[in-house]
Design a protein around this motif. Structure first.
Motif, short mmCIF file in Angstrom:
data_model
loop_
_atom_site.label_atom_id
_atom_site.label_comp_id
_atom_site.label_asym_id
_atom_site.label_seq_id
_atom_site.Cartn_x
_atom_site.Cartn_y
_atom_site.Cartn_z
N ARG A 1 0.80 -1.22 0.00
CA ARG A 1 0.00 0.00 0.00
C ARG A 1 0.84 1.27 0.00
O ARG A 1 0.31 2.37 -0.04
CB ARG A 1 -0.94 -0.01 1.22
CG ARG A 1 -2.08 -1.01 1.03
CD ARG A 1 -2.70 -1.46 2.33
NE ARG A 1 -3.83 -2.34 2.07
CZ ARG A 1 -3.71 -3.62 1.71
NH1 ARG A 1 -2.50 -4.17 1.60
NH2 ARG A 1 -4.77 -4.36 1.46
N ASP B 1 3.35 3.86 -1.69
CA ASP B 1 3.83 4.34 -2.99
C ASP B 1 5.06 5.19 -2.74
O ASP B 1 4.98 6.34 -2.30
CB ASP B 1 2.74 5.16 -3.69
CG ASP B 1 3.17 5.62 -5.08
OD1 ASP B 1 4.33 5.37 -5.46
OD2 ASP B 1 2.33 6.23 -5.77
N ARG B 2 6.21 4.59 -3.02
CA ARG B 2 7.47 5.27 -2.70
C ARG B 2 7.75 6.45 -3.62
O ARG B 2 8.65 7.26 -3.34
CB ARG B 2 8.63 4.27 -2.72
CG ARG B 2 8.45 3.16 -1.67
CD ARG B 2 9.58 2.15 -1.68
NE ARG B 2 9.28 1.04 -0.78
CZ ARG B 2 9.54 1.03 0.52
NH1 ARG B 2 10.16 2.07 1.07
NH2 ARG B 2 9.21 -0.01 1.26
N SER B 3 7.00 6.57 -4.71
CA SER B 3 7.19 7.71 -5.62
C SER B 3 6.19 8.82 -5.37
O SER B 3 6.24 9.86 -6.02
CB SER B 3 7.06 7.23 -7.08
OG SER B 3 5.74 6.75 -7.34
N ALA B 4 5.28 8.61 -4.42
CA ALA B 4 4.23 9.61 -4.16
C ALA B 4 4.80 10.81 -3.42
O ALA B 4 5.80 10.72 -2.71
CB ALA B 4 3.09 8.97 -3.36
N GLN C 1 1.86 7.78 5.03
CA GLN C 1 1.37 6.57 4.39
C GLN C 1 1.36 5.38 5.37
O GLN C 1 0.39 4.62 5.42
CB GLN C 1 2.23 6.23 3.16
CG GLN C 1 2.14 7.24 2.03
CD GLN C 1 2.85 6.75 0.79
OE1 GLN C 1 2.54 5.68 0.26
NE2 GLN C 1 3.83 7.53 0.32
#
Length: 495
Positions: free
Chosen positions: A13, A15-18, A25
């Motif tokens: 769940r 998102d490391r690029s968000a 998160q």
């Protein structure tokens, strides 16, 4: 959920690029797992070191997450024993089957709220041809206002940045009292003026302080739907009093049961436009004096009168202190200003000052200070004078367009003042359907039937506002509206 796979569940769940921070998160993911029961009460969470390694994130991030979860009551922790999921489920107690079924139903608004929404007259569009009651905000002297505002902000005092004192900014009340005495023949001193956010709030305050639930209130038939909604929402029993060419016309039966309050628009009846005669004004004031009836005089747009000087106020004739005079600066300047005023009798001043501060916690002192400078420098008077001329031109253009298309077959009513007039339709016409079709064609108008409480006796017509329509757009926009009228009301063709 076994805490061994908590890291896998969270990783799916995240998102490391968000742009959203990793801390947020992870926190929201764990909150969701606890609230949905995937992490059951009593479950021991992995250590911050273990979870940080499994997720591949900084340990400090996990520590901050655990601290926030503890602060919000999602988990409990004790030194040396670890961190555990808290039991956050509400205690149900003994619940009957009927109660359980009732709990499944969605919450709804009250019956009073349902009536308000069902009878609401607010339009989804607040600008353009032919929206009634809206001034041409494009003509507002924004540069002048901006200059005055910048000057005040440059030396802003703390007194202008806090809550307003009861009644509003005193220099503005003084400026308004001078203006109203000259322009509207209102008898008042600065202390009698209460600054509000507009006519709706003014009437709401008066109703709260002067009436009790179930009291009777006279309203003109027809009348402005917004005021009607304010009165009904306050629990008053509304009594529609018909108007004729001389204004409010109560019968002997109406007068046999005096109301607690009467709301009138004597200088320009809304929506039909007639003026209450002097004889009717004096009769109403005497009736109010004898029976202790409060009169609210809504003087919403009397500055814009064509062919004659603005009429004197009803309040100026009141010697018994029964009239509360309310007005708005929105139509003179711009509606988004949200500033109005009321003039109350001397014996009500203290109560109204306390009431407005207690109920609404008024502010906007900086805007009130700007408006004060705007009035004192003469800009209000010159702006109203200029707009009266411009609106008079637009009124004539719209009347000419109606005559060119329909001749004498459709009458214009209430065009001597204000920002709108009524285009009468045959009684067989469905003005509500015509207004809806016009909206679909890109033209805004309001059906006259919506302003009546007893719609079976309503005059059919359309409210046409001309103030906010540029001169060159009046004829083409009315042509579109005329097409809709003709299509719905054949044989309304050129005479």
């Amino acid at each position: 959920m076994d805490t061994i796979i908590l890291a896998d569940w969270l990783s799916a769940r995240i998102d490391r690029s968000a742009a959203e921070p990793m801390y947020r998160q992870v926190l929201e993911g764990m909150q969701q797992a606890i609230l949905t029961g995937q992490l059951a009460p009593g479950t021991k969470l992995p250590s911050s070191r273990t979870l940080s390694i499994d997720l591949g994130i900084a340990r400090n991030t996990v520590l901050h997450v655990y601290e926030q979860l503890t602060a919000e009551g999602y988990v409990t922790s004790a030194t040396g024993s670890g961190t555990y999921v808290a039991d956050t489920a509400p205690s149900e107690g003994a619940v009957t089957k009927a109660q359980a079924e009732e709990a499944k139903k969605p919450c709804t608004i009250s019956r009073r709220g349902e009536r308000l929404i069902a009878q609401a007259g607010v339009s989804p569009k607040q600008w353009g041809a032919f929206m009634p009651g809206v001034p041409d905000v494009a003509e507002f002297p924004a540069r002048t206002w901006s200059r005055l505002q910048a000057r005040l902000w440059k030396r802003a005092s703390p007194e202008l940045l806090t809550y307003a004192p009861g009644g509003g900014y005193r220099p503005l009340r003084r400026a308004l009292s001078d203006y109203l005495r000259v322009a509207r023949s209102v008898k008042c001193q600065p202390d009698q003026i209460i600054i509000t956010t507009g006519i709706h709030q003014s009437i709401d305050l008066a109703v709260r302080l002067l009436t009790d639930f179930g009291d009777r209130a006279w309203v003109e038939e027809p009348c402005y739907w917004g005021v009607r909604s304010v009165l009904q929402s306050s629990g008053l029993t509304l009594v529609p009093i018909p108007v004729d060419e001389e204004g409010l016309n109560p019968t002997e039966r109406d007068m046999a049961t005096p109301p607690r309050l009467a709301l009138v628009t004597p200088s320009h009846q809304y929506p039909l436009g007639m003026v209450m005669t002097l004889a009717r004004r004096r009769a109403l004031l005497e009736f109010a004096r004898q029976h202790k009836v409060w009169i609210i005089e809504d003087d919403y747009d009397s500055e814009f009168r064509y062919g004659s000087r603005p009429l004197s106020s009803l309040q100026g004739l009141d010697d018994a202190g029964q009239v509360i005079y309310v007005g708005s600066l929105g139509k003179m300047l711009y509606p988004g200003l949200r500033m109005g005023y009321m003039v109350v009798p001397d014996n009500l001043v203290d109560s109204f000052r306390t009431g407005v501060a207690e109920l609404y916690r008024e502010g906007q002192l900086m805007q009130q200070a700007v408006l004060t400078e705007f009035i004192l420098d003469g800009h209000l008077t010159s702006h109203v004078r200029r707009m009266r001329g411009l609106y008079g031109e637009r009124r004539e253009l719209l009347i000419d367009a109606i005559g060119a298309r329909f001749g004498d077959s459709l009458a214009v009513r209430g065009d001597e003042a204000g920002l709108h007039f009524v285009l009468e339709l045959p009684q067989s016409a469905d003005d509500r359907a015509i207004a809806a079709a016009a909206m679909a064609a890109g033209v805004v108008t309001r059906p006259l039937v919506n302003y009546y409480m007893n719609q079976n006796e309503a005059v059919r017509g359309l409210m046409l506002g001309y103030a906010c329509v540029p001169n060159e757009q009046i004829a083409p926009n009315f042509a579109r509206l005329a097409d809709v009228i003709e299509h719905a009301s054949a044989p309304l063709t050129v005479a």
